[in-house]
Design a protein around this motif. Structure first.
Motif, PDB file in Angstrom:
ATOM      1  N   ASP A 251       0.925  -1.449   0.164  1.00 43.41           N
ATOM      2  CA  ASP A 251      -0.095   0.037   0.367  1.00 43.41           C
ATOM      3  C   ASP A 251       1.096   0.988   0.015  1.00 43.41           C
ATOM      4  OD1 ASP A 251      -1.671  -1.999   0.447  1.00 43.41           O
ATOM      5  OD2 ASP A 251      -3.150  -1.624   1.279  1.00 43.41           O
ATOM      6  N   ARG A 252      -0.428   2.312  -0.802  1.00 41.56           N
ATOM      7  CA  ARG A 252       0.963   3.645  -0.838  1.00 41.56           C
ATOM      8  C   ARG A 252       0.176   4.433   0.861  1.00 41.56           C
ATOM      9  NH1 ARG A 252       1.270   7.604  -5.814  1.00 41.56           N
ATOM     10  NH2 ARG A 252      -1.385   8.201  -4.540  1.00 41.56           N
ATOM     11  N   VAL A 253       0.775   4.971   1.459  1.00 41.74           N
ATOM     12  CA  VAL A 253       0.465   6.065   2.789  1.00 41.74           C
ATOM     13  C   VAL A 253       1.297   7.013   2.692  1.00 41.74           C
ATOM     14  CG1 VAL A 253      -0.125   5.825   4.695  1.00 41.74           C
ATOM     15  CG2 VAL A 253       0.308   3.643   4.173  1.00 41.74           C
ATOM     16  N   PRO A 254       0.013   8.567   2.556  1.00 40.13           N
ATOM     17  CA  PRO A 254       0.982   9.196   2.449  1.00 40.13           C
ATOM     18  C   PRO A 254       1.946   9.874   4.153  1.00 40.13           C
ATOM     19  CG  PRO A 254      -0.790   9.978   1.686  1.00 40.13           C
ATOM     20  CD  PRO A 254      -0.636   8.036   1.797  1.00 40.13           C
ATOM     21  N   LEU A 255       2.774  10.130   3.764  1.00 44.79           N
ATOM     22  CA  LEU A 255       3.572  10.735   4.911  1.00 44.79           C
ATOM     23  C   LEU A 255       2.485  11.929   5.853  1.00 44.79           C
ATOM     24  CD1 LEU A 255       7.388  10.446   3.983  1.00 44.79           C
ATOM     25  CD2 LEU A 255       5.614   8.532   4.876  1.00 44.79           C
ATOM     26  N   GLU A 256       1.874  12.826   4.932  1.00 47.53           N
ATOM     27  CA  GLU A 256       1.398  13.574   5.686  1.00 47.53           C
ATOM     28  C   GLU A 256       0.184  13.349   6.998  1.00 47.53           C
ATOM     29  OE1 GLU A 256       2.027  16.872   6.867  1.00 47.53           O
ATOM     30  OE2 GLU A 256       4.399  16.323   6.448  1.00 47.53           O
ATOM     31  N   PRO A 257      -0.274  14.694   7.981  1.00 46.04           N
ATOM     32  CA  PRO A 257      -1.681  13.663   8.597  1.00 46.04           C
ATOM     33  C   PRO A 257      -2.390  14.232   7.666  1.00 46.04           C
ATOM     34  CG  PRO A 257       0.169  13.883  10.296  1.00 46.04           C
ATOM     35  CD  PRO A 257       0.596  14.147   9.059  1.00 46.04           C
ATOM     36  N   ARG A 258      -3.831  13.120   7.988  1.00 45.27           N
ATOM     37  CA  ARG A 258      -4.982  13.709   7.310  1.00 45.27           C
ATOM     38  C   ARG A 258      -5.514  13.806   6.117  1.00 45.27           C
ATOM     39  NH1 ARG A 258      -3.305  17.285  10.929  1.00 45.27           N
ATOM     40  NH2 ARG A 258      -1.949  18.955  10.165  1.00 45.27           N
ATOM     41  N   HIS A 259      -4.611  12.429   4.880  1.00 51.75           N
ATOM     42  CA  HIS A 259      -4.547  12.599   4.123  1.00 51.75           C
ATOM     43  C   HIS A 259      -4.984  10.707   4.018  1.00 51.75           C
ATOM     44  CE1 HIS A 259      -3.389  15.779   1.921  1.00 51.75           C
ATOM     45  NE2 HIS A 259      -2.549  16.005   2.749  1.00 51.75           N
ATOM     46  N   GLY A 260      -5.611  10.162   5.086  1.00 53.95           N
ATOM     47  CA  GLY A 260      -5.579   8.636   5.559  1.00 53.95           C
ATOM     48  C   GLY A 260      -6.504   7.892   4.703  1.00 53.95           C
ATOM     49  N   SER A 261      -7.678   8.936   3.831  1.00 53.52           N
ATOM     50  CA  SER A 261      -8.127   8.347   2.616  1.00 53.52           C
ATOM     51  C   SER A 261      -7.397   8.039   1.776  1.00 53.52           C
ATOM     52  CB  SER A 261      -9.330  10.063   2.387  1.00 53.52           C
ATOM     53  OG  SER A 261      -8.874  10.665   2.111  1.00 53.52           O
ATOM     54  N   GLU A 262      -6.335   8.342   1.245  1.00 50.20           N
ATOM     55  CA  GLU A 262      -5.803   8.255   0.098  1.00 50.20           C
ATOM     56  C   GLU A 262      -4.798   7.500   0.274  1.00 50.20           C
ATOM     57  OE1 GLU A 262      -3.489  11.993  -0.608  1.00 50.20           O
ATOM     58  OE2 GLU A 262      -5.215  13.130  -0.219  1.00 50.20           O
ATOM     59  N   VAL A 263      -4.863   6.509   1.466  1.00 48.92           N
ATOM     60  CA  VAL A 263      -3.712   5.468   0.793  1.00 48.92           C
ATOM     61  C   VAL A 263      -4.245   4.625   0.509  1.00 48.92           C
ATOM     62  CG1 VAL A 263      -4.160   3.417   2.750  1.00 48.92           C
ATOM     63  CG2 VAL A 263      -3.426   5.732   4.232  1.00 48.92           C
ATOM     64  N   ARG A 264      -3.543   3.673  -0.481  1.00 47.57           N
ATOM     65  CA  ARG A 264      -4.337   3.224  -1.194  1.00 47.57           C
ATOM     66  C   ARG A 264      -3.152   1.619  -2.245  1.00 47.57           C
ATOM     67  NH1 ARG A 264      -7.949   5.988  -1.737  1.00 47.57           N
ATOM     68  NH2 ARG A 264      -8.587   6.848  -3.094  1.00 47.57           N
ATOM     69  N   HIS A 265      -4.036   0.485  -2.196  1.00 37.57           N
ATOM     70  CA  HIS A 265      -3.235  -0.442  -2.795  1.00 37.57           C
ATOM     71  C   HIS A 265      -2.512  -0.575  -3.961  1.00 37.57           C
ATOM     72  CE1 HIS A 265      -5.342  -2.428   0.304  1.00 37.57           C
ATOM     73  NE2 HIS A 265      -6.558  -2.680  -0.165  1.00 37.57           N
ATOM     74  N   ILE A 266      -1.326  -0.801  -4.105  1.00 37.37           N
ATOM     75  CA  ILE A 266      -0.277  -0.579  -5.760  1.00 37.37           C
ATOM     76  C   ILE A 266       0.051  -1.314  -6.242  1.00 37.37           C
ATOM     77  CG2 ILE A 266       0.227   1.721  -4.975  1.00 37.37           C
ATOM     78  CD1 ILE A 266       3.282   0.472  -4.688  1.00 37.37           C
TER      79      ILE A 266
END
Length: 331
Positions: A251-266
């Motif tokens: 999974d690709r996970v943004p490093l900044e908080p408040r972007h948890g909805s952008e976690v995606r399987h790659i």
């Protein structure tokens, strides 16, 4: 949202059935050191830049489970050895591979033995020259280890403990028990130590004082994500690439908080049998590899049977990210 990259997965080396590949380190020559946790072994997959199936070479067998591995100086590695499920005895061993050739014996040196506060060492990383951070996944804390005597001895103390690092003793999922804090990586550009907590299903970060390398604040929630194990960081792009061991995805996970909805399987969705039971990920060391080419270990699905019910041989994979065309939305 940054478009998702396309992914190419290439098996590099296979291990015997029921092996559990845990952590890895890529050497300067492109070969890959791999810890096999339950087998208590350290293996080498020859390089340079392994891209086709090659045969791994056994380096050494230890007394207990072997978990994290960190290169502390050129071709010198510290490995975490831990009896996490029984006596909890844990120590750090130093291996100097300068001048070593595959097949030669090695003589690991015990440089530190932990006291009775330790429960189970897991992931590890460098915070700075001669300073390691090591996850203790059943004690629910991170140790700081300071090397001394040119790396031949060390001292250790608790760097940080937090509720989000706790394990789950009542977990009803298949054994082994679900660890708490698991993977740890330090990002010197962003100034944070990032960690996964498997049982608590979170990806977290802790600010680090660049001068003292101490925690400079409380642990901060970044994203909710389950089945996590280890990860690699791309600070320039602003993402972590997290292995979901029992989820069979990367999974690709943004490093900044408040972007948890952008976690995606790659990778791994839909299920890809090549990616059964991914456990750790480390960037290659060739020119341009960081952010583009990483190596991923798997257990073949032995910890949690994959969706198709087939347990495969554990493997080392080469994963290549191909930037998506365009810069508008997600592909």
């Amino acid at each position: 949202m940054t478009p998702l990259p396309k992914v190419t997965l290439t098996p590099v080396a296979y291990f015997p059935e029921k092996y559990f590949l845990e952590n890895l380190a890529v050497r300067a020559d492109g070969s890959v050191l791999i810890t096999t946790v339950l087998q208590k072994e350290l293996w080498l997959v020859p390089g340079p830049e392994p891209t086709a199936e090659v045969s791994p070479v056994l380096v050494h067998t230890f007394d207990y489970l072997i978990m994290g591995i960190v290169e502390t100086e050129p071709d010198v590695f510290v490995v975490c050895v831990t009896d996490g499920y029984a006596t909890h005895q844990s120590y750090l061993a130093r291996l100097d591979l300068n001048g070593w050739a595959p097949g030669d014996p090695v003589s690991p040196q015990t440089i530190y033995t932990f006291d009775d506060r330790v429960r189970a060492l897991n992931g590890a990383c460098l915070l700075g020259p001669g300073v390691l951070a090591i996850a203790d996944c059943f004690a629910g804390l991170i140790w700081r280890v300071d090397l001394a005597d040119d790396g031949h001895s060390a001292t250790a103390r608790i760097w940080l403990a937090d509720d989000t690092m706790a394990w789950d003793p009542d977990s009803e999922v298949a054994p082994p028990p679900q660890p708490g804090v698991n993977g740890v990586r330090y990002g010197p550009k962003t100034g944070y130590l990032y960690y996964t907590s498997t049982a608590q299903q979170v990806f977290m970060r802790v600010p680090v004082d660049p001068a003292t390398l101490e925690a400079a604040g409380h642990a901060e929630f970044v994203a909710a994500i389950d089945s996590t194990d280890d990860f690699c960081l791309d600070e320039d792009a602003g993402f972590a690439y997290v292995t979901r061991h029992r989820g069979n995805t990367l999974d690709r996970v943004p490093l900044e908080p408040r972007h948890g909805s952008e976690v995606r399987h790659i990778a791994g969705d839909p299920f890809d049998p090549v990616l059964a039971g991914p456990s750790s990920a480390v960037w290659g060391r060739g020119p341009g590899d960081e952010g583009r080419v990483c190596y991923v270990t798997t257990d073949g699905g032995r910890t949690a049977t994959p969706p198709d019910g087939v347990v495969r041989r554990a493997s080392l994979l080469r994963l290549e990210l191909h930037p998506a065309a365009g810069s508008g939305g997600e592909k």
